[in-house]
Design an enzyme around this catalytic site. Structure first.
Site, PDB file in Angstrom:
ATOM      1  N   ASP A 247       8.022   4.050  -4.780  1.00 21.15           N
ATOM      2  CA  ASP A 247       7.142   4.639  -5.775  1.00 21.15           C
ATOM      3  C   ASP A 247       7.168   6.154  -5.544  1.00 21.15           C
ATOM      4  O   ASP A 247       7.473   6.624  -4.450  1.00 21.15           O
ATOM      5  CB  ASP A 247       5.728   4.058  -5.606  1.00 21.15           C
ATOM      6  CG  ASP A 247       4.879   4.260  -6.855  1.00 21.15           C
ATOM      7  OD1 ASP A 247       5.357   4.903  -7.802  1.00 21.15           O
ATOM      8  OD2 ASP A 247       3.748   3.766  -6.874  1.00 21.15           O
ATOM      9  N   SER A 248       6.834   6.916  -6.586  1.00 23.43           N
ATOM     10  CA  SER A 248       7.081   8.359  -6.549  1.00 23.43           C
ATOM     11  C   SER A 248       5.971   9.173  -5.906  1.00 23.43           C
ATOM     12  O   SER A 248       6.146  10.340  -5.606  1.00 23.43           O
ATOM     13  CB  SER A 248       7.252   8.859  -7.976  1.00 23.43           C
ATOM     14  OG  SER A 248       6.061   8.580  -8.710  1.00 23.43           O
ATOM     15  N   GLY A 249       4.811   8.570  -5.730  1.00 23.76           N
ATOM     16  CA  GLY A 249       3.691   9.315  -5.168  1.00 23.76           C
ATOM     17  C   GLY A 249       2.671   9.764  -6.205  1.00 23.76           C
ATOM     18  O   GLY A 249       1.567  10.175  -5.845  1.00 23.76           O
ATOM     19  N   GLY A 250       3.030   9.690  -7.478  1.00 25.75           N
ATOM     20  CA  GLY A 250       2.110  10.137  -8.527  1.00 25.75           C
ATOM     21  C   GLY A 250       0.789   9.395  -8.477  1.00 25.75           C
ATOM     22  O   GLY A 250      -0.296  10.005  -8.461  1.00 25.75           O
ATOM     23  N   PHE A 251       0.872   8.095  -8.399  1.00 24.10           N
ATOM     24  CA  PHE A 251      -0.336   7.280  -8.381  1.00 24.10           C
ATOM     25  C   PHE A 251      -1.169   7.521  -7.128  1.00 24.10           C
ATOM     26  O   PHE A 251      -2.397   7.563  -7.171  1.00 24.10           O
ATOM     27  CB  PHE A 251       0.041   5.801  -8.496  1.00 24.10           C
ATOM     28  CG  PHE A 251      -1.138   4.885  -8.564  1.00 24.10           C
ATOM     29  CD1 PHE A 251      -1.825   4.695  -9.752  1.00 24.10           C
ATOM     30  CD2 PHE A 251      -1.586   4.215  -7.430  1.00 24.10           C
ATOM     31  CE1 PHE A 251      -2.928   3.849  -9.815  1.00 24.10           C
ATOM     32  CE2 PHE A 251      -2.684   3.371  -7.481  1.00 24.10           C
ATOM     33  CZ  PHE A 251      -3.351   3.181  -8.681  1.00 24.10           C
TER      34      PHE A 251
ATOM     35  N   ASP B  79       4.981  10.673 -12.033  1.00 24.62           N
ATOM     36  CA  ASP B  79       4.196  10.606 -13.259  1.00 24.62           C
ATOM     37  C   ASP B  79       2.799  11.147 -13.020  1.00 24.62           C
ATOM     38  O   ASP B  79       2.330  11.197 -11.886  1.00 24.62           O
ATOM     39  CB  ASP B  79       4.122   9.151 -13.780  1.00 24.62           C
ATOM     40  CG  ASP B  79       3.632   8.165 -12.717  1.00 24.62           C
ATOM     41  OD1 ASP B  79       3.697   8.504 -11.508  1.00 24.62           O
ATOM     42  OD2 ASP B  79       3.214   7.051 -13.076  1.00 24.62           O
TER      43      ASP B  79
ATOM     44  N   GLN C  31       3.818   6.029 -19.584  1.00 27.14           N
ATOM     45  CA  GLN C  31       2.357   6.154 -19.521  1.00 27.14           C
ATOM     46  C   GLN C  31       1.824   6.102 -20.955  1.00 27.14           C
ATOM     47  O   GLN C  31       2.429   5.457 -21.796  1.00 27.14           O
ATOM     48  CB  GLN C  31       1.974   7.456 -18.804  1.00 27.14           C
ATOM     49  CG  GLN C  31       2.290   7.457 -17.306  1.00 27.14           C
ATOM     50  CD  GLN C  31       1.283   6.631 -16.494  1.00 27.14           C
ATOM     51  OE1 GLN C  31       0.245   6.179 -17.013  1.00 27.14           O
ATOM     52  NE2 GLN C  31       1.600   6.388 -15.227  1.00 27.14           N
TER      53      GLN C  31
ATOM     54  N   ASP D 101       5.010  -5.411  -8.674  1.00 27.22           N
ATOM     55  CA  ASP D 101       4.571  -5.197  -7.292  1.00 27.22           C
ATOM     56  C   ASP D 101       3.064  -5.184  -7.343  1.00 27.22           C
ATOM     57  O   ASP D 101       2.461  -4.836  -8.374  1.00 27.22           O
ATOM     58  CB  ASP D 101       5.058  -3.854  -6.751  1.00 27.22           C
ATOM     59  CG  ASP D 101       4.189  -2.706  -7.250  1.00 27.22           C
ATOM     60  OD1 ASP D 101       4.315  -2.369  -8.443  1.00 27.22           O
ATOM     61  OD2 ASP D 101       3.356  -2.179  -6.488  1.00 27.22           O
TER      62      ASP D 101
ATOM     63  N   CYS E 278       2.389 -26.241  -0.572  1.00 26.08           N
ATOM     64  CA  CYS E 278       3.149 -25.095  -0.047  1.00 26.08           C
ATOM     65  C   CYS E 278       3.943 -25.478   1.197  1.00 26.08           C
ATOM     66  O   CYS E 278       3.470 -26.229   2.045  1.00 26.08           O
ATOM     67  CB  CYS E 278       2.187 -23.953   0.273  1.00 26.08           C
ATOM     68  SG  CYS E 278       2.997 -22.474   0.911  1.00 26.08           S
TER      69      CYS E 278
ATOM     70  N   CYS F 211       5.245 -23.111   3.349  1.00 28.36           N
ATOM     71  CA  CYS F 211       5.348 -21.967   4.261  1.00 28.36           C
ATOM     72  C   CYS F 211       4.931 -22.381   5.673  1.00 28.36           C
ATOM     73  O   CYS F 211       4.311 -23.422   5.875  1.00 28.36           O
ATOM     74  CB  CYS F 211       4.509 -20.788   3.767  1.00 28.36           C
ATOM     75  SG  CYS F 211       2.753 -20.901   4.147  1.00 28.36           S
TER      76      CYS F 211
ATOM     77  N   CYS G  67       1.213 -23.163   6.122  1.00 29.51           N
ATOM     78  CA  CYS G  67       0.766 -24.445   5.572  1.00 29.51           C
ATOM     79  C   CYS G  67       1.385 -25.635   6.294  1.00 29.51           C
ATOM     80  O   CYS G  67       0.783 -26.712   6.349  1.00 29.51           O
ATOM     81  CB  CYS G  67       1.065 -24.499   4.073  1.00 29.51           C
ATOM     82  SG  CYS G  67      -0.008 -23.373   3.141  1.00 29.51           S
TER      83      CYS G  67
ATOM     84  N   HIS H  64       1.456 -16.657   3.955  1.00 27.55           N
ATOM     85  CA  HIS H  64       1.247 -17.646   2.904  1.00 27.55           C
ATOM     86  C   HIS H  64       1.204 -16.993   1.525  1.00 27.55           C
ATOM     87  O   HIS H  64       1.844 -17.463   0.578  1.00 27.55           O
ATOM     88  CB  HIS H  64      -0.040 -18.443   3.127  1.00 27.55           C
ATOM     89  CG  HIS H  64      -0.399 -19.234   1.905  1.00 27.55           C
ATOM     90  ND1 HIS H  64       0.225 -20.415   1.589  1.00 27.55           N
ATOM     91  CD2 HIS H  64      -1.242 -18.958   0.872  1.00 27.55           C
ATOM     92  CE1 HIS H  64      -0.228 -20.846   0.424  1.00 27.55           C
ATOM     93  NE2 HIS H  64      -1.121 -19.984  -0.027  1.00 27.55           N
TER      94      HIS H  64
END
Lengths: 383, 383
Positions: free
Chosen positions: B89-93, B143, B187, B264, B302, B304, B307, B333
């Site tokens: 991710d670019s860091g904007g958020f 962004d 955006q 994500d 599940c 995993c 579980c 899990h």
């Protein structure tokens, strides 16, 4: 439980302990799983690292989730998903070191549970009952712990009570025979004569194995080594010997040299969470700035997942960033290191080359001044 | 980077993304590894759970350990021991949601780093440079993020700047061609018309893939779904579409239905650390008293490790006792559950049976009233 003594080299012993949950090669180190978990590791990690036995703590599991809950869920092995052996400490040390407002009488110990402030009572009989419910392979008698230093009079009084409690545990344990072994604990403070008397009296009661308790509570290191030697020499050769709550890598080597078969200590796990790694060349404090760009593994001589996959730079980053993975990867390494050290000692004893191993270890393992012990921390459980 | 569209079912798409670090089957979920670690998990755990791509965060890695350190250590893949793909991710958020005292100008964003209070500056060009140093497979443009709700005028101004920054990122990225892909971010706030304009303008700039940003920032769920559909319909069919920071399991299903390929979100990892497990029948809060004696696995459906090996009673105990293993086992899990959900959707789309999958999921997955969203929490990184 059956103990075979396979080889000796000086006082060092190479043995094999047969339990209901597998065979343990001794000398053995037991990672501490106080609350039914060796902190941050899965049973799979422990097995892969070579662990065959872990510790659980009566005191903690009595308070949470309660031994009846664990019994209902099939016992501690099943509860925590661990198919290897389990030794449970009796709670004596934890009541002494962790609980507030304890009142010790001949009956037992009354204390306030730190979690909810409730008054709780632990007696020798209840300690046996709890460990029976947990279903550990090896149970420990309830002992009275003693601060260091203590007067001769206090030491004698405390020892006498520990012996009476040991006998009560033995009687309670014999009432419901099963596969669970019961170990006595030799107390007696820092006086060698009292320690010898304690050894004799504990052996006279008759247990499946014998622990040396009341060590690493503040006494000087030479005292600890000397007392361990004194007690070990008084113990029967055909029973396993367990030095409780000790210790650093160099302590394991020195106490194997004095005839100890079993160890537990929180250091590899607790120190991992404080950023200290044990390596073949000595302890390393991972947060140090010198590791910022260090592409080397934690310990070039180590084959654990942490050392195979990650650089010191990455481990430092994780630790400084307070990433959970830091605690896990350092714990994995430290447990691996401790278990590898024991395996090395077992091989050396079998080859009757223990003195060479000890000299090589001592020459290669640099204990820096930063490696200051915190001896008064409770090292027999991790809260 | 090459994207193949293998099948469609309604708006839902089954695709394949070829990166320098492996092939990703889409729709795909990307576990969030903000500080070069998916919290509590090893690369081995992630691989075993089926992860083929993880996220890293420019903002966090810029501040610690610094992108130059990561570059020196061979890039982010090598640094964190991850051989799969990485999107950064670019860091904007993060500047918008985490940093204090930010000042946004046409040049970029000035902010105080929370760690040391130092003034730092992030520009579109530097965001590209940092991501180049990290060596991610997919980089994102910088962004400008917008609070919800926002006025039409603020939204238009912010969008215009995001588009100018996107073009600067594109130019900077083109100066050093390589295997790294660059995604644009659409955006445009909560106005469908502006979102359509933003989509058109971003596509006109030309990127390897397109993200939908500014979602899950407080807008009502129907708005988020409708805007996602609007944007997705305006994106070229031959490029992957990535909905940033979304979301809950039901959001993944609903947005795959609207043509999204990549997701994500911090929910599976963060909520694990808060004791919430996602299961095939809905979210479960593990600390509830009803689990004290529950011998059943977290999710009977599940496969995993958590579980297969442990009971709800044990997981509850670990969580209540604040054992590190609790966070690890619940994270494992949850990540497994999210990745399994994506695999199920991929199969359903390939079989042109997505609507049946969606209906079955919706009928089986009970969202309780306790499952209240915290939409204003930053969900595009975990600090």
């Amino acid at each position: 439980m059956r103990f075979e003594l396979l080889a000796t080299d000086g006082d060092a012993r190479r043995g094999r302990l047969h339990t209901a949950h597998g065979v343990l090669d001794t000398p053995v180190f037991m990672p501490v799983g106080t609350q039914a978990s060796v902190k941050s590791l899965t049973p799979h990690d422990l097995e892969a690292a070579g662990a065959r036995i872990v510790l659980g703590n009566t005191y903690h599991l009595f308070l949470r989730p309660g031994h009846e809950v664990v019994r209902e869920l099939g016992g501690l092995h099943r509860f925590m998903g661990w198919s290897g052996a389990i030794l449970t400490d009796s709670g004596g040390f934890q009541v002494w070191s962790l609980a507030k407002l304890r009142r010790i009488t001949e009956d037992g110990v009354e204390f306030r549970a730190p979690l909810d402030g409730a008054l709780r009572f632990l007696s020798p009989e209840l300690a046996v009952e709890i460990q029976r419910a947990l279903g550990s392979d090896i149970a420990m008698v309830l002992d009275e712990c003693l601060a260091y230093p203590a007067t001769a009079r206090d030491t004698e009084r405390s020892l006498a009570r520990t012996l009476r409690w040991a006998e009560r545990c033995r009687v309670a344990h014999a009432k419901a025979p099963g596969a669970q072994a019961l170990f006595g604990i030799v107390q007696g403070g820092a006086d060698p004569v009292l320690r010898m008397q304690a050894t004799e009296a504990t052996v006279a009661l008759g247990f499946d194995g014998y622990a040396i308790g009341g060590m690493a509570v503040g006494e000087p290191k030479p005292t600890m080594y000397a007392l361990t030697e004194t007690v070990a020499r008084g113990l029967p050769v055909d029973r396993p010997r367990y030095l409780m709550g000790v210790g650093k890598p160099q302590d394991l080597v020195e106490c194997v040299a004095r005839g100890v078969d079993m160890f537990d200590c929180v250091l590899p796990t607790r120190n991992a969470r404080n950023g200290q790694a044990f390596t073949s060349t000595g302890p390393v404090t991972i947060k140090q700035a010198r590791f910022i760009r260090d592409p080397a593994p934690l310990d070039a001589a180590c084959a654990c997942y942490t050392c195979r996959q990650f650089s010191r730079a990455y481990l430092r980053h994780l630790f400084v960033a307070e990433e959970l993975l830091a605690y896990r990867l350092l714990t994995l390494h430290n447990v691996h290191f401790y278990l590898g050290l024991m395996a090395g000692m077992r091989e050396a004893i079998a080859a009757r080359a223990f003195e060479a191993f000890r000299a090589r270890f001592s020459a290669g393992y640099a204990v820096s001044s930063a490696d200051v012990p915190h001896e008064t921390d409770p090292q027999r459980s991790e809260a």
